[in-house]
Design a protein around this motif. Sequence first.
Motif, PDB file in Angstrom:
ATOM      1  N   GLU A 185      25.125  24.496  55.952  1.00 43.33           N
ATOM      2  CA  GLU A 185      24.914  24.057  54.837  1.00 43.33           C
ATOM      3  C   GLU A 185      23.611  24.647  54.194  1.00 43.33           C
ATOM      4  OE1 GLU A 185      27.288  19.764  54.454  1.00 43.33           O
ATOM      5  OE2 GLU A 185      24.889  19.547  54.538  1.00 43.33           O
ATOM      6  N   PHE A 186      23.404  24.340  52.539  1.00 47.41           N
ATOM      7  CA  PHE A 186      22.291  25.035  52.019  1.00 47.41           C
ATOM      8  C   PHE A 186      21.958  23.973  51.180  1.00 47.41           C
ATOM      9  CE2 PHE A 186      20.141  27.276  48.729  1.00 47.41           C
ATOM     10  CZ  PHE A 186      19.220  28.123  49.606  1.00 47.41           C
ATOM     11  N   ALA A 187      20.510  23.674  50.916  1.00 49.10           N
ATOM     12  CA  ALA A 187      19.986  23.035  50.162  1.00 49.10           C
ATOM     13  C   ALA A 187      18.670  23.402  49.463  1.00 49.10           C
ATOM     14  CB  ALA A 187      19.805  21.666  50.766  1.00 49.10           C
ATOM     15  N   VAL A 188      18.650  22.988  48.187  1.00 51.01           N
ATOM     16  CA  VAL A 188      17.694  23.276  47.158  1.00 51.01           C
ATOM     17  C   VAL A 188      17.103  22.142  46.528  1.00 51.01           C
ATOM     18  CG1 VAL A 188      19.002  24.492  45.523  1.00 51.01           C
ATOM     19  CG2 VAL A 188      16.673  25.125  45.664  1.00 51.01           C
ATOM     20  N   SER A 189      15.881  21.856  46.702  1.00 51.38           N
ATOM     21  CA  SER A 189      15.372  20.833  45.913  1.00 51.38           C
ATOM     22  C   SER A 189      15.154  21.226  44.382  1.00 51.38           C
ATOM     23  CB  SER A 189      14.066  20.335  46.539  1.00 51.38           C
ATOM     24  OG  SER A 189      12.861  21.453  46.614  1.00 51.38           O
ATOM     25  N   VAL A 190      15.799  20.736  43.530  1.00 51.45           N
ATOM     26  CA  VAL A 190      15.720  21.125  42.096  1.00 51.45           C
ATOM     27  C   VAL A 190      15.895  19.708  41.133  1.00 51.45           C
ATOM     28  CG1 VAL A 190      15.955  23.677  42.197  1.00 51.45           C
ATOM     29  CG2 VAL A 190      18.166  22.085  41.988  1.00 51.45           C
ATOM     30  N   ASP A 191      15.572  19.520  40.150  1.00 52.55           N
ATOM     31  CA  ASP A 191      15.843  18.591  39.336  1.00 52.55           C
ATOM     32  C   ASP A 191      17.224  18.784  38.837  1.00 52.55           C
ATOM     33  OD1 ASP A 191      13.480  17.432  39.594  1.00 52.55           O
ATOM     34  OD2 ASP A 191      12.693  18.448  37.574  1.00 52.55           O
ATOM     35  N   ASP A 192      17.949  17.787  38.375  1.00 55.60           N
ATOM     36  CA  ASP A 192      19.138  17.590  37.722  1.00 55.60           C
ATOM     37  C   ASP A 192      20.422  18.084  38.706  1.00 55.60           C
ATOM     38  OD1 ASP A 192      20.942  17.068  35.271  1.00 55.60           O
ATOM     39  OD2 ASP A 192      20.878  18.959  34.837  1.00 55.60           O
ATOM     40  N   ALA A 193      20.146  17.995  40.025  1.00 52.46           N
ATOM     41  CA  ALA A 193      21.182  18.339  40.936  1.00 52.46           C
ATOM     42  C   ALA A 193      22.421  17.960  40.962  1.00 52.46           C
ATOM     43  CB  ALA A 193      20.609  18.207  42.214  1.00 52.46           C
ATOM     44  N   GLU A 194      22.615  16.821  40.366  1.00 49.66           N
ATOM     45  CA  GLU A 194      23.981  15.926  40.085  1.00 49.66           C
ATOM     46  C   GLU A 194      24.780  16.774  39.237  1.00 49.66           C
ATOM     47  OE1 GLU A 194      25.871  11.653  39.040  1.00 49.66           O
ATOM     48  OE2 GLU A 194      23.823  12.084  38.849  1.00 49.66           O
ATOM     49  N   ARG A 195      24.286  17.441  38.081  1.00 50.91           N
ATOM     50  CA  ARG A 195      25.221  18.084  37.054  1.00 50.91           C
ATOM     51  C   ARG A 195      25.375  19.640  37.976  1.00 50.91           C
ATOM     52  NH1 ARG A 195      24.398  16.186  31.744  1.00 50.91           N
ATOM     53  NH2 ARG A 195      22.950  14.708  31.500  1.00 50.91           N
ATOM     54  N   GLY A 196      24.539  20.073  38.390  1.00 52.76           N
ATOM     55  CA  GLY A 196      24.894  21.428  39.225  1.00 52.76           C
ATOM     56  C   GLY A 196      25.949  21.263  40.165  1.00 52.76           C
ATOM     57  N   ALA A 197      25.829  20.015  41.049  1.00 53.01           N
ATOM     58  CA  ALA A 197      26.869  19.801  42.009  1.00 53.01           C
ATOM     59  C   ALA A 197      28.319  19.531  41.481  1.00 53.01           C
ATOM     60  CB  ALA A 197      26.479  18.552  42.861  1.00 53.01           C
ATOM     61  N   ALA A 198      28.176  18.917  40.359  1.00 53.76           N
ATOM     62  CA  ALA A 198      29.593  18.526  39.692  1.00 53.76           C
ATOM     63  C   ALA A 198      30.294  19.856  39.133  1.00 53.76           C
ATOM     64  CB  ALA A 198      29.355  17.535  38.197  1.00 53.76           C
ATOM     65  N   LEU A 199      29.282  20.551  38.428  1.00 50.75           N
ATOM     66  CA  LEU A 199      30.148  21.858  38.058  1.00 50.75           C
ATOM     67  C   LEU A 199      30.477  22.715  39.034  1.00 50.75           C
ATOM     68  CD1 LEU A 199      30.523  23.730  35.727  1.00 50.75           C
ATOM     69  CD2 LEU A 199      28.091  24.460  35.537  1.00 50.75           C
ATOM     70  N   LEU A 200      29.954  22.896  40.153  1.00 49.07           N
ATOM     71  CA  LEU A 200      30.095  23.864  41.344  1.00 49.07           C
ATOM     72  C   LEU A 200      31.457  23.153  41.824  1.00 49.07           C
ATOM     73  CD1 LEU A 200      27.311  24.742  43.400  1.00 49.07           C
ATOM     74  CD2 LEU A 200      28.758  26.173  42.613  1.00 49.07           C
ATOM     75  N   ASN A 201      31.468  21.745  42.115  1.00 48.04           N
ATOM     76  CA  ASN A 201      32.905  21.314  42.461  1.00 48.04           C
ATOM     77  C   ASN A 201      34.089  21.486  41.486  1.00 48.04           C
ATOM     78  OD1 ASN A 201      31.770  20.064  44.789  1.00 48.04           O
ATOM     79  ND2 ASN A 201      31.238  18.274  43.809  1.00 48.04           N
ATOM     80  N   ALA A 202      33.699  21.519  40.214  1.00 51.44           N
ATOM     81  CA  ALA A 202      34.805  21.750  39.392  1.00 51.44           C
ATOM     82  C   ALA A 202      35.116  23.236  39.475  1.00 51.44           C
ATOM     83  CB  ALA A 202      34.282  21.606  37.879  1.00 51.44           C
ATOM     84  N   LEU A 203      34.400  24.296  39.319  1.00 56.40           N
ATOM     85  CA  LEU A 203      34.582  25.529  39.411  1.00 56.40           C
ATOM     86  C   LEU A 203      35.402  25.894  40.853  1.00 56.40           C
ATOM     87  CD1 LEU A 203      31.132  27.115  38.018  1.00 56.40           C
ATOM     88  CD2 LEU A 203      33.382  27.035  37.109  1.00 56.40           C
TER      89      LEU A 203
END
Length: 325
Positions: free
Chosen positions: A299-317
């Motif tokens: 697994e790869f993790a990166v500490s960034v703000d607004d991560a929830e939106r990024g994860a949601a978009l990645l799951n959709a794509l």
Amino acid sequence: MTDRMKKNGARWAAAAWVAGVLAVLAALPFAASGRLPDRLATHWGGATPDGSMPLWAAALLPALVWVVLALSIAFAGRRGGSPSGPWVGASLLSGGVFLAGAQASIVRANLDRTDWKDAASVGTGVAITAVVAVAAGTLGWLAGRRAEPPTEPIRPAEGDVMEIPAGERRVWLSRMSNPWLHLIGVLTGLVAAADTVAAAGGLIGVEWALITPFAFASLGMFAFASVQARVTEAGLEVSFGPLGWPARRWAAGNIVSARVENRRPAQVGGWGYRLSGLGTTVMLRSGECLVIHPRKGPEFAVSVDDAERGAALLNALAAKQQAGA
């Protein structure tokens, strides 16, 4: 990390750079005073010196020029509404490098001379200094341009899996930086630079055992003190440092899932680019991280703000690519 914290970090790094260059300019002639004439050649008409100054003036005048230049840049930046814009970093880097290199060339030219009229030429040293100063200014400009926020950021909708209407494309972008890691990078870089300038001035031999570790430490700090994560139709791209290099990329179809997870430095072994039992983590501040579970590898993790939106978009794509496979 707020914009205010980022700006404060940039200001502290700039202040450290200004103070370090000031110290080098003022201290270098005094450090070599036992090997210099009472007056130093400071101006050349071709290869022959035709002007001189007492040692104290040769030390303090460039320092005064640097202070005036730095204050002018700071004042102009505030008046222009961009105290940390790309031109500010370019001006400070190129100006500091040029003045420090010129001072080192003058000291070397006067070294072990009894009369300033016998000083060697500074042509080669100044030419090399000019090239390095231009390169430093260019890097400062590119780093500043990259750090500027997008003019119209696109913020996708909330949700674990984002709904993307037909015919639309969504992009998510988040940046994060750690001002303390930047400050350490500046300080370690100044140690390497000071030793290099002293060697260029002929005061010491080239101490690679000192220059090399501090230079690599500085580069490492700058490389992993800031990060940008971007999600597009192609997948996830995580780029590091002020120039966005190096970078890691994952195609959307190669990501099983993405999520948000709170992590602390103690969990992953510290700050920066860390490898642990949790996989790879880019840790720049405690709190929410964008975590991906790729089809291959840890697994790869990166500490960034607004991560929830990024994860949601990645799951959709990822779901969209899997459905079309």
